[in-house]
Design a protein around this motif. Structure first.
Motif, short mmCIF file in Angstrom:
data_model
loop_
_atom_site.label_atom_id
_atom_site.label_comp_id
_atom_site.label_asym_id
_atom_site.label_seq_id
_atom_site.Cartn_x
_atom_site.Cartn_y
_atom_site.Cartn_z
N VAL A 267 31.17 -9.79 24.34
CA VAL A 267 30.77 -8.95 25.49
C VAL A 267 31.78 -9.23 26.43
O VAL A 267 32.24 -10.02 26.77
N HIS A 268 32.01 -8.03 27.16
CA HIS A 268 32.95 -8.04 28.21
C HIS A 268 32.16 -7.55 29.42
O HIS A 268 31.46 -6.39 29.33
N VAL B 215 25.02 -3.33 27.92
CA VAL B 215 24.29 -4.36 26.79
C VAL B 215 23.29 -5.20 27.41
O VAL B 215 22.52 -5.69 27.00
N GLY B 216 23.55 -5.29 28.77
CA GLY B 216 22.68 -6.17 29.48
C GLY B 216 22.54 -7.48 29.01
O GLY B 216 23.63 -8.26 28.75
N THR B 217 21.10 -7.97 28.88
CA THR B 217 21.15 -9.53 28.44
C THR B 217 21.04 -9.53 26.88
O THR B 217 20.53 -10.67 26.35
N GLY B 218 21.54 -8.46 26.08
CA GLY B 218 21.79 -8.72 24.75
C GLY B 218 19.89 -8.37 24.19
O GLY B 218 20.12 -9.11 22.84
N LEU B 219 19.28 -7.82 24.74
CA LEU B 219 17.87 -7.77 24.03
C LEU B 219 18.06 -7.02 22.51
O LEU B 219 17.13 -7.03 21.95
N SER B 220 18.80 -6.12 22.51
CA SER B 220 19.16 -5.38 21.16
C SER B 220 19.58 -6.22 20.17
O SER B 220 19.77 -5.67 18.99
N PHE B 221 20.25 -7.46 20.42
CA PHE B 221 20.77 -8.22 19.30
C PHE B 221 20.00 -8.27 17.92
O PHE B 221 20.52 -8.20 16.96
N ASP B 222 18.81 -8.49 18.25
CA ASP B 222 17.64 -8.60 17.21
C ASP B 222 17.70 -7.57 16.34
O ASP B 222 17.14 -7.42 15.17
N ASP B 223 17.97 -6.41 16.75
CA ASP B 223 17.95 -5.11 16.11
C ASP B 223 19.06 -4.70 15.06
O ASP B 223 19.08 -3.70 14.68
N LYS C 168 23.26 -14.11 30.35
CA LYS C 168 22.13 -14.22 29.42
C LYS C 168 22.38 -13.68 27.85
O LYS C 168 22.02 -14.32 27.06
N ALA C 169 23.20 -12.71 27.93
CA ALA C 169 23.78 -12.14 26.66
C ALA C 169 24.27 -13.24 25.91
O ALA C 169 24.33 -13.43 24.87
N ARG C 170 25.36 -13.75 26.69
CA ARG C 170 26.24 -14.73 26.07
C ARG C 170 25.49 -16.26 25.96
O ARG C 170 25.79 -16.83 24.78
N ALA C 171 24.16 -16.42 26.40
CA ALA C 171 23.61 -17.53 26.22
C ALA C 171 22.79 -17.03 24.60
O ALA C 171 22.90 -18.04 23.76
#
Ligand code: SAM
Length: 219
Positions: free
Chosen positions: A96-97, A53-61, A80-83
Protein backbone atom coordinates in the motif's frame (compact mmCIF):
# COMPACT_ATOMS: atom_id res chain seq x y z
CA UNK A 1 -13.70 21.75 -9.95
CA UNK A 2 -17.39 22.61 -9.51
CA UNK A 3 -18.53 24.45 -6.38
CA UNK A 4 -19.86 21.21 -4.90
CA UNK A 5 -16.66 19.18 -5.18
CA UNK A 6 -14.72 18.48 -2.02
CA UNK A 7 -11.34 20.03 -1.39
CA UNK A 8 -8.46 17.60 -0.88
CA UNK A 9 -7.41 19.29 2.39
CA UNK A 10 -10.94 18.86 3.82
CA UNK A 11 -10.92 15.18 2.89
CA UNK A 12 -7.44 14.66 4.36
CA UNK A 13 -8.49 16.25 7.66
CA UNK A 14 -11.74 14.29 7.73
CA UNK A 15 -10.04 10.90 7.23
CA UNK A 16 -7.33 11.63 9.78
CA UNK A 17 -10.25 11.97 12.21
CA UNK A 18 -12.10 8.94 10.84
CA UNK A 19 -9.11 6.57 11.01
CA UNK A 20 -9.37 5.48 14.68
CA UNK A 21 -13.10 4.69 14.44
CA UNK A 22 -13.46 3.91 10.73
CA UNK A 23 -13.61 0.10 10.93
CA UNK A 24 -16.18 0.11 13.71
CA UNK A 25 -18.44 2.69 12.05
CA UNK A 26 -18.00 2.09 8.31
CA UNK A 27 -17.12 -1.61 8.36
CA UNK A 28 -20.61 -3.06 8.82
CA UNK A 29 -22.52 -0.22 7.10
CA UNK A 30 -20.66 -0.49 3.81
CA UNK A 31 -19.78 -4.17 3.81
CA UNK A 32 -22.18 -5.25 1.07
CA UNK A 33 -20.97 -2.59 -1.35
CA UNK A 34 -17.37 -3.40 -0.62
CA UNK A 35 -17.95 -7.13 -1.14
CA UNK A 36 -19.83 -6.62 -4.40
CA UNK A 37 -16.99 -4.54 -5.83
CA UNK A 38 -14.34 -7.01 -4.68
CA UNK A 39 -16.32 -9.92 -6.18
CA UNK A 40 -16.50 -8.08 -9.50
CA UNK A 41 -12.74 -7.43 -9.31
CA UNK A 42 -12.05 -11.09 -8.47
CA UNK A 43 -13.92 -12.12 -11.60
CA UNK A 44 -11.32 -10.11 -13.55
CA UNK A 45 -8.49 -11.44 -11.34
CA UNK A 46 -4.78 -10.73 -11.70
CA UNK A 47 -3.29 -7.47 -10.48
CA UNK A 48 -5.83 -5.23 -8.80
CA UNK A 49 -5.33 -1.63 -7.72
CA UNK A 50 -7.54 -0.39 -4.90
CA UNK A 51 -7.81 3.37 -5.04
CA UNK A 52 -8.65 4.84 -1.62
CA UNK A 53 -7.90 1.53 0.09
CA UNK A 54 -8.36 3.19 3.48
CA UNK A 55 -7.83 0.88 6.44
CA UNK A 56 -7.83 -2.23 4.25
CA UNK A 57 -11.32 -3.39 5.19
CA UNK A 58 -11.65 -5.06 1.80
CA UNK A 59 -8.62 -7.34 2.28
CA UNK A 60 -10.93 -10.06 3.62
CA UNK A 61 -12.80 -10.02 0.30
CA UNK A 62 -9.81 -11.07 -1.83
CA UNK A 63 -7.62 -14.15 -1.88
CA UNK A 64 -5.47 -16.42 -3.99
CA UNK A 65 -5.57 -15.50 -7.67
CA UNK A 66 -5.39 -11.81 -6.95
CA UNK A 67 -2.52 -9.48 -6.26
CA UNK A 68 -3.61 -6.33 -4.48
CA UNK A 69 -1.93 -2.94 -4.47
CA UNK A 70 -3.58 -0.15 -2.52
CA UNK A 71 -3.20 3.61 -2.54
CA UNK A 72 -4.61 6.23 -0.24
CA UNK A 73 -3.67 9.79 0.53
CA UNK A 74 -4.36 9.44 4.26
CA UNK A 75 -1.39 8.26 6.33
CA UNK A 76 -3.55 7.49 9.41
CA UNK A 77 -5.88 5.31 7.30
CA UNK A 78 -2.90 3.51 5.70
CA UNK A 79 -1.37 2.88 9.11
CA UNK A 80 -4.42 0.73 9.90
CA UNK A 81 -4.12 -1.08 6.55
CA UNK A 82 -0.44 -1.81 7.22
CA UNK A 83 -1.30 -3.24 10.65
CA UNK A 84 -3.70 -5.67 8.93
CA UNK A 85 -0.97 -6.64 6.44
CA UNK A 86 1.45 -7.25 9.32
CA UNK A 87 -0.92 -9.91 10.70
CA UNK A 88 0.22 -12.18 7.85
CA UNK A 89 -3.37 -12.99 6.87
CA UNK A 90 -3.19 -11.22 3.52
CA UNK A 91 -0.16 -12.47 1.54
CA UNK A 92 -1.93 -11.44 -1.68
CA UNK A 93 -1.75 -7.77 -0.63
CA UNK A 94 1.57 -6.73 -2.15
CA UNK A 95 1.85 -3.11 -1.04
CA UNK A 96 0.00 0.00 0.00
CA UNK A 97 1.32 3.43 -0.91
CA UNK A 98 0.50 6.93 0.21
CA UNK A 99 -0.50 8.51 -3.09
CA UNK A 100 -3.03 11.00 -4.42
CA UNK A 101 -5.38 9.33 -6.89
CA UNK A 102 -5.27 12.46 -9.06
CA UNK A 103 -1.56 11.92 -9.77
CA UNK A 104 -0.66 8.24 -9.61
CA UNK A 105 2.96 7.30 -10.09
CA UNK A 106 2.29 3.92 -11.76
CA UNK A 107 3.20 3.47 -15.43
CA UNK A 108 0.41 3.27 -18.02
CA UNK A 109 -1.44 -0.06 -18.30
CA UNK A 110 -0.09 -1.56 -15.07
CA UNK A 111 -3.17 -3.29 -13.61
CA UNK A 112 -5.79 -5.78 -14.79
CA UNK A 113 -8.43 -4.06 -12.72
CA UNK A 114 -8.88 -0.87 -10.71
CA UNK A 115 -11.39 -0.74 -7.86
CA UNK A 116 -12.54 2.32 -5.91
CA UNK A 117 -14.97 1.62 -3.10
CA UNK A 118 -16.66 4.67 -1.62
CA UNK A 119 -14.07 7.05 -3.05
CA UNK A 120 -15.02 8.63 -6.39
CA UNK A 121 -17.69 10.93 -4.94
CA UNK A 122 -15.34 12.53 -2.45
CA UNK A 123 -12.21 13.24 -4.47
CA UNK A 124 -11.59 16.85 -5.51
CA UNK A 125 -11.76 16.10 -9.24
CA UNK A 126 -13.62 12.85 -10.01
CA UNK A 127 -13.04 13.10 -13.78
CA UNK A 128 -9.28 13.42 -13.30
CA UNK A 129 -9.25 10.41 -10.95
CA UNK A 130 -11.28 8.36 -13.45
CA UNK A 131 -8.82 9.29 -16.19
CA UNK A 132 -5.93 8.23 -13.98
CA UNK A 133 -7.69 4.90 -13.28
CA UNK A 134 -8.16 4.52 -17.04
CA UNK A 135 -4.50 5.27 -17.70
CA UNK A 136 -3.15 2.69 -15.25
CA UNK A 137 -5.55 -0.14 -16.17
CA UNK A 138 -4.60 -2.38 -19.10
CA UNK A 139 -6.63 -2.31 -22.33
CA UNK A 140 -9.45 -4.81 -21.78
CA UNK A 141 -9.24 -4.20 -18.02
CA UNK A 142 -11.97 -2.86 -15.81
CA UNK A 143 -12.63 0.06 -13.49
CA UNK A 144 -15.09 -0.90 -10.76
CA UNK A 145 -16.71 1.71 -8.55
CA UNK A 146 -19.14 1.33 -5.72
CA UNK A 147 -20.80 4.23 -3.97
CA UNK A 148 -23.95 5.78 -2.78
CA UNK A 149 -25.12 7.88 -5.74
CA UNK A 150 -27.70 10.67 -5.78
CA UNK A 151 -31.28 9.42 -5.80
CA UNK A 152 -32.28 12.16 -8.30
CA UNK A 153 -36.00 12.29 -7.38
CA UNK A 154 -38.39 12.19 -4.44
CA UNK A 155 -37.91 12.42 -0.71
CA UNK A 156 -34.58 10.58 -0.74
CA UNK A 157 -33.16 13.17 -3.15
CA UNK A 158 -34.42 16.03 -0.95
CA UNK A 159 -32.82 14.45 2.13
CA UNK A 160 -29.55 13.94 0.25
CA UNK A 161 -29.48 17.60 -0.86
CA UNK A 162 -30.06 18.69 2.71
CA UNK A 163 -27.45 16.24 4.07
CA UNK A 164 -24.96 17.46 1.47
CA UNK A 165 -24.62 20.81 3.24
CA UNK A 166 -24.18 19.19 6.65
CA UNK A 167 -21.72 16.41 5.79
CA UNK A 168 -19.03 18.11 3.69
CA UNK A 169 -16.67 18.44 6.64
CA UNK A 170 -17.06 14.72 7.33
CA UNK A 171 -15.71 14.05 3.84
CA UNK A 172 -19.06 12.83 2.48
CA UNK A 173 -21.00 13.73 -0.64
CA UNK A 174 -24.48 12.18 -0.78
CA UNK A 175 -25.72 14.12 -3.83
CA UNK A 176 -23.16 12.91 -6.41
CA UNK A 177 -25.03 11.94 -9.62
CA UNK A 178 -24.43 8.93 -11.88
CA UNK A 179 -24.69 11.34 -14.83
CA UNK A 180 -21.25 12.66 -13.98
CA UNK A 181 -19.64 9.23 -14.31
CA UNK A 182 -21.58 8.63 -17.50
CA UNK A 183 -20.47 11.96 -18.99
CA UNK A 184 -16.84 11.10 -18.29
CA UNK A 185 -17.25 7.72 -20.03
CA UNK A 186 -18.99 9.26 -23.02
CA UNK A 187 -16.19 11.77 -23.43
CA UNK A 188 -13.59 9.01 -23.40
CA UNK A 189 -13.71 7.01 -26.61
CA UNK A 190 -11.73 4.12 -25.14
CA UNK A 191 -14.29 3.41 -22.43
CA UNK A 192 -17.55 1.47 -22.31
CA UNK A 193 -20.03 1.18 -19.47
CA UNK A 194 -20.28 -2.55 -18.75
CA UNK A 195 -22.55 -2.57 -15.76
CA UNK A 196 -24.59 -0.33 -13.47
CA UNK A 197 -26.56 -2.05 -10.73
CA UNK A 198 -27.89 -1.54 -7.25
CA UNK A 199 -26.24 -3.63 -4.56
CA UNK A 200 -28.35 -5.84 -2.28
CA UNK A 201 -29.87 -5.83 0.24
CA UNK A 202 -31.41 -2.33 0.13
CA UNK A 203 -30.00 -0.89 -3.07
CA UNK A 204 -28.42 2.02 -1.21
CA UNK A 205 -25.19 1.55 -3.09
CA UNK A 206 -24.60 1.36 -6.83
CA UNK A 207 -21.89 -0.66 -8.52
CA UNK A 208 -20.60 0.84 -11.77
CA UNK A 209 -18.16 -0.97 -14.04
CA UNK A 210 -16.30 0.52 -17.01
CA UNK A 211 -14.01 -1.31 -19.41
CA UNK A 212 -10.97 0.25 -21.01
CA UNK A 213 -11.42 -0.84 -24.60
CA UNK A 214 -8.45 -1.99 -26.63
CA UNK A 215 -9.44 0.33 -29.50
CA UNK A 216 -11.63 3.34 -30.11
CA UNK A 217 -15.27 2.68 -29.24
CA UNK A 218 -17.69 2.43 -32.14
CA UNK A 219 -19.94 5.52 -32.42
C1 SAM B 1 -14.92 6.39 2.54
S1 SAM B 1 -13.23 5.94 2.63
C2 SAM B 1 -13.28 4.35 1.79
C3 SAM B 1 -12.16 3.46 2.22
C4 SAM B 1 -12.24 2.03 1.66
N1 SAM B 1 -12.24 2.04 0.20
C5 SAM B 1 -13.45 1.31 2.19
O1 SAM B 1 -14.27 0.83 1.40
O2 SAM B 1 -13.58 1.21 3.39
C6 SAM B 1 -12.50 6.98 1.40
C7 SAM B 1 -10.98 6.83 1.32
O3 SAM B 1 -10.54 7.53 0.15
C8 SAM B 1 -9.33 8.20 0.48
N2 SAM B 1 -9.13 9.30 -0.47
C9 SAM B 1 -9.89 10.41 -0.63
N3 SAM B 1 -9.40 11.19 -1.59
C10 SAM B 1 -8.30 10.57 -2.07
C11 SAM B 1 -7.36 10.89 -3.08
N4 SAM B 1 -7.43 12.01 -3.80
N5 SAM B 1 -6.35 10.02 -3.31
C12 SAM B 1 -6.23 8.88 -2.59
N6 SAM B 1 -7.10 8.52 -1.61
C13 SAM B 1 -8.13 9.36 -1.36
C14 SAM B 1 -9.56 8.67 1.91
O4 SAM B 1 -8.34 8.99 2.56
C15 SAM B 1 -10.27 7.45 2.51
O5 SAM B 1 -9.35 6.52 3.05
Amino acid sequence: MTSTDLETSVVATAYARWAPIYDAVCGPVMVMGRRAAAAAARSVGGSILEVGVGTGLSFDDYGAGTEITGIDMSAPMLEKARAKMASGRYPFVRAVHQMDAHHMTFPDATFDCVVAQFVITLVANPEQVLSECHRVVKPGGRIILVNHLYSEVGLAAAVERWAARKTRKLGLRPEFPFARLQAWAQANERTVLVERRKVAPFGIYTLVCFERTAGIRAA
